[in-house]
Motif scaffolding. Sequence first.
Motif, PDB file in Angstrom:
ATOM      1  N   GLU A  70       0.858  -1.311   0.119  1.00  0.00           N
ATOM      2  CA  GLU A  70       0.186   0.014   0.004  1.00  0.00           C
ATOM      3  C   GLU A  70       0.672   1.327  -0.148  1.00  0.00           C
ATOM      4  OE1 GLU A  70      -3.402  -2.039   2.531  1.00  0.00           O
ATOM      5  OE2 GLU A  70      -2.456  -0.710   3.634  1.00  0.00           O
ATOM      6  N   ALA A 132      -3.959   2.022  -5.121  1.00  0.00           N
ATOM      7  CA  ALA A 132      -3.787   3.247  -5.004  1.00  0.00           C
ATOM      8  C   ALA A 132      -5.113   4.228  -4.894  1.00  0.00           C
ATOM      9  CB  ALA A 132      -3.188   3.921  -6.538  1.00  0.00           C
ATOM     10  N   PRO A 133      -5.105   5.504  -4.319  1.00  0.00           N
ATOM     11  CA  PRO A 133      -6.305   6.095  -4.009  1.00  0.00           C
ATOM     12  C   PRO A 133      -6.795   6.315  -5.304  1.00  0.00           C
ATOM     13  CG  PRO A 133      -4.308   7.013  -2.670  1.00  0.00           C
ATOM     14  CD  PRO A 133      -3.620   6.100  -3.789  1.00  0.00           C
ATOM     15  N   SER A 139      -8.074   4.571  -0.746  1.00  0.00           N
ATOM     16  CA  SER A 139      -6.795   3.669  -0.240  1.00  0.00           C
ATOM     17  C   SER A 139      -6.824   3.335   1.197  1.00  0.00           C
ATOM     18  CB  SER A 139      -5.514   4.560  -0.479  1.00  0.00           C
ATOM     19  OG  SER A 139      -4.448   4.062  -0.143  1.00  0.00           O
TER      20      SER A 139
END
Length: 839
Positions: A70, A132-133, A139
């Motif tokens: 992440e 990814a956001p 995210s």
Amino acid sequence: MSNPAVPPRSLAEALRARDDVSLAALLRARPDLITPVPTDLTQLATRAGTRASVVRALERLDRFALQTAEALAVAADPAPYGELLALLTGDDGDPAVSAALPRALGTLREQALVWGDDERLRLVRTARELLAPAPQHPSPTGLGPTVQEATAGMSPGRIQDIVTATGLGSTHDSVSAVASLTALFTDRGRMSALLAGLPEESREVLSRLVWGPPYGQVTAEPAAHLRRLLDLGLLVPTAPGTVVLPREVALHLRGGRAHREVEPLPPAVEPAATHRPQVVDATAAGQAYTALATVEELLKDWDEGGPAVLRAGGLSVRDLKRTAVALDVAEPVAAFWVELAYAAGLLASDGEADERYAATPAHDEWLEQPPAERWTRLAEAWLTATRVSGLVGGRDAKDRTLSTLGPGLDRSAAPEVRHRVLTLLAGLPEGASPSRESVLARLRWERPLRGPQREDDLRSRLAEWTVTEAELLGVTGRGALSGHGRALLGASAPRTPDKAPEGPGDKLPVHHRPTVAEPLSPAEQATASAAAARLLAPLLPEPLDHVLLQADLTAVAPGPLQRSLAEVLDVLADVESKGGATVYRFTPGSVRRALDAGQSASDLHAFLAAHARTPVPQPLTYLIDDVARRHGHLRVGAASAYVRCDDDALLNEILADKRAAGLRLRRLAPTVLAAQADPASLLDGLRAMGFAPAAESAEGDVLITRAHAHRTPPRTAPEPVPDGPPVPDATLLSAAIRAIRAGDLAATTPRRQTDQPQPASGELPRTSSAETLATMQAAVLTGEALWIGYVNAEGSASQRVIAPIRVEGGFVTAYDHTADEVRTYPLHRVTGVAELAEE
């Protein structure tokens, strides 16, 4: 093979640089990549980047490895090792994270989720898209888009206004303006000065968004403190009424950390209590004996044919309740025993027109085994079963009730969770029982949920059921793993941790590695089960060959009875109570049942005298003699039915009894009465009136009634539902890697430049038959290797690199570099040849 000094430009090149051990580790960790075997490393890399495969790989990461992925998803692409470390440790640093990061990064590299050296770490594109956001899926880090992404739709004039408001010099284009803003927001000193000049209300707004979600709502005319944030670009509008906190601003406010809490090490499994190992083993052995007795009683209850199978499959709620009453347990526990017997192959449906559940022929074989071996069979079936009895009573996806033995109870994760829970118990000191909270916390760290955390997630429920079921089955005692339970797992005492290596590329020490339990192979499990049986056998109580008779027409069995004694006693007496000692009661009905089964009064007296440690009480002797004297005095046959008796006074008594009106009796002769009822109803009716009739055959002989055991046809135990493709064994891995390497050699070997058009990469070469033959013959003389296209008898096309040895009779014999052996190929199946470039 790629040059190790040159950084790989793609995942395929990174895989090409791996050795066979590393490729085997990848295919073992992600077995879906080998089904079917890829033709070359390029296809392997492509398959490793597909969405389904990446999702499965991410779901099997531990919490820290997932947090590392992440963090890479919000870092630059590619990212240096230092940037990744900074995202995980923040400005203050964290020695535990620094020590654990090489292990997590090694896991991601091993599973082909990350590739590249430490200066250019790249997350696989599909994994970056998943982690990814994005507005559609926030995210897990709680971070929002970068300044560049957030301002992508903003007008150039508005961007220049933000640059001017922050005190930066104006630029000639939006790209340089966004770059200036990014540099400002990532400069800790200038950013701190910018934030210090904000009013308290503005800083409060930023603090509410800093850990996510990064999106907020504003009105068309925002307040002054919000307007100030918008003017400085600390909040960026993304849609009417919606603003977002840029990622660079959030990271500054967080002190550089991508996660609020980083968990580099698995939580320890804490002992809740400690008992002496001997007490644990004795308790578990007692429960193991109870488990055997319960399964035997269940199958005995269904011996003549059990409950009917529902039309949709499974056991009805009423039949489950009836079974629970018969076993004297709660309904969920009864469901567990029924499912366990089914998983062990001891019961199944008979497949008849009026389908019912019954014991299988394997049940009779199971009964002949020693008790310890019978227990290991149940324990093995429980360990590997994917059917989960804890789901009984719940609802499926179509809102239908899940029933015992019915469809929809399979959960492929169940065996892995059971093995993992018991392995965690095996890692504790002998006699220590863990707290359930610490076990659940450890499991959640090893397989974290993606998305909102829920306390009732499936893995947590499976773990809780595992703890309960292990105690019921006798694998654990007082919550601690028993000696025979430890042997069943093939577990030994915890090993001493290895010395901790150092350096960013080294591995984590053994005691920091999250060990995940792997089931044993069939041969290993057989050995482990034999060891468990040897440990359990001395702890099980020896069957007794006697009972204690009492004057109140009861018999007390102070322990488990030998099977032959228990079978006769079950017919001669009724079970009154169970527990440590079983109490049987003799009644006229139970004695008549034994006489109906072919026993005589003298046989019953001899049986009691042989198996009683106390004198046979007179009331019991009188009871047997009295019932035997009256037994068979009346004879019932088929007329529809008749009653025959040499004592006409007894027949007169029956005719005068008002309770006989429903039987519609009439006298045919002084010693014979005829009835309209069938023989079975006539027998039941006379017995209800207090008589002891016996059935007779057409020849006049007394019929001996015995319970007829009902068995299903031979049935196999239900196969567990696999959790994805099976992990390949060493033989399959070796063959697959050899095939992949060979295909990659054929696909990447350079061809000699000619005037003829060259096939594209991955395409088979095309030449005429004459050209193919001439090139083959020339290669035999020169000893050169050739690249050929070949189509086998099944029509499958492949590329191969061969060194021809002989060409004759329409066949070419050559050393096949792809198969690493000499083979013969029909020339008519060769689509074309191409000469390889000289090295």
